[in-house]
Design an enzyme around this catalytic site. Sequence first.
Site, mmCIF file in Angstrom:
data_model
loop_
_atom_site.group_PDB
_atom_site.id
_atom_site.type_symbol
_atom_site.label_atom_id
_atom_site.label_comp_id
_atom_site.label_asym_id
_atom_site.label_seq_id
_atom_site.Cartn_x
_atom_site.Cartn_y
_atom_site.Cartn_z
ATOM 1 N N GLY A 8 3.690 33.021 -13.742
ATOM 2 C CA GLY A 8 2.497 33.560 -15.023
ATOM 3 C C GLY A 8 1.072 33.194 -14.004
ATOM 4 C CB ALA A 9 -1.956 33.714 -15.439
ATOM 5 C CD GLU A 10 -2.658 27.473 -17.117
ATOM 6 O OE1 GLU A 10 -3.398 26.437 -17.212
ATOM 7 O OE2 GLU A 10 -2.340 27.796 -18.391
ATOM 8 C CB ALA A 11 2.641 27.515 -14.253
ATOM 9 C CE LYS A 26 4.202 25.859 -17.671
ATOM 10 N NZ LYS A 26 4.216 26.426 -19.324
ATOM 11 C CG ASP A 124 1.212 33.419 -24.609
ATOM 12 O OD1 ASP A 124 0.607 34.493 -25.510
ATOM 13 O OD2 ASP A 124 1.206 32.918 -23.819
#
Lengths: 212, 336
Positions: A8-11, A26, A124
Amino acid sequence: MARLIHRGAEAEVYEADAWGMPAVEKRRIEKSYRHPELDWRIRTSRTRLEARILMRLKEHGVRCPAVLDVWGDTLLLERVSGPTLLDLLSRGRREKEGEGLAGVMEDLGRQVGLMHSAGVVHNDLTPLNVVVTGGRTCLIDFGLGEFSRSEEDMAVDLHVLKKSLEALFPETAGELFERFLRGYRDTAPRPDATLARLEAVERRGRYRSWIG
Amino acid sequence: MIALGIESTAHTFGVGLATSEGEILANARSVLKSPEGGLKPGEAAEHHARNARSVIETALREADISLGDVDLVGFAQGPGLGQPLQVGAVAARTLALRLGVPLVGVNHPIAHIEIGRLVTGARDPLVVYVSGGNTQIMVHREKGFRIIGETLDIGLGNAQEKVGRLLGFPFPAGPHLDRVEGGWVDLPYTVKGMDLSFSGIVTEVERRLKEGADRDDVAWSFVEVAFSMLAEVTERALAATGRDEVLIVGGVAASPRLQEKIRTMCEARGARMLVPPPEYLRDNGAMIAWTALLAYAQFGPLGVEESAIKPRWRPDEVEWKLLGPEELRLILRDRS
């Protein structure tokens, strides 16, 4: 090298193994645009927050991945297997097998209500972040989650879910969301106030309305 | 067709001239610089009223045309401060009436975006609008711009001014802050999903300075934290919307440090960052003139009774199409 399951964008989420038990790792991605110290502080504090959220949810009987370990910017989580709600709804639409889905939506409503009763908001809540095993739903990815009991935050959760259903399944979204609400009313802390707030959020028409 | 556009939402009184072919003929302005910083609406209004005539004349001279060549008068109708907005509205109504040409009201943030699209060639980008009073992340969807993330309290430019004042920098403080070199000081980093908050950082900066923290360190870290927050929500918005262009607009977008952060983020994601040159980033009349043409093509002239200023007018309240130059030409030809 462990297999990458999701980026994802973060992880990044990798397949892992915890003493023979299927797990995932993660790891929050380093951001080269941030000062290294700031970047580390953010990644570790968010990782710890996500762990605390998941543990709080477990205490309140919400189905979500169990936290097995936390170190630095990494969480070791129980691996939840099964199709996502998105997979299931897409398939259900194709095969015109709507009946089982109503039960799944109602179960999801109960889980989200329990989550809100536990003082957690997801931020989300889309069908991609719900895994379904044997008709039972499990909430995943609390990367944007927060501890909050505010009506506004809870209403935004419902709004995000409703909008994403409308965008993905325009013909059945209304019915699916109604089913969801049936379950939500059972377990949510203040369902009437939250639904009134949802109307206000919709009138304002801002929060994440790009989904639709 | 030639449009004259008037900008007067805040410090700047700007007059621009643009053609329906997308040519900018002039971009004149006068900016109020108050010595003690901060913006007093009355002072700005007075400055605008005093300078209106000469800025209009400068613009006409720059374009080498006369007032009689103007086919359309546009003005920034909002959002902004009431008193300065009023000066621009009155000037625009008067001019339109005197020239016997249509009057058009323009939404200021949309004007920032449209001039950005015009000069950078961005098609349908993710927009980061960052100025004194505004910090918004937007995309266009069918009927208009949607705000997908924004500041929950003050704009990033506003936060820069507050911190700048604490450090003794003159207005505008952004460029001064940008140039400071320093070390790392822990400051709050407040991102809530797609939204941002800057007021907590300003409070912490004040506290740190009172405690005697190194001024350069505090200034450098403030910029680092504020811009990193913006880069992060921009990245999230990119991932969520699947766009591959980021257009940054508004006065704060002129900051090299901000551009570098957003560019680094974009490169890592395979997206492209687009930034207009500084004269179109800060508040200016050219963006109002150009956007007035686009608004006229979509809605026709504004009646005087509809021309009241709208100090709280959000860009997502406007039904808006992204017109290409060819579409604009066709619509305007049909209208005349």
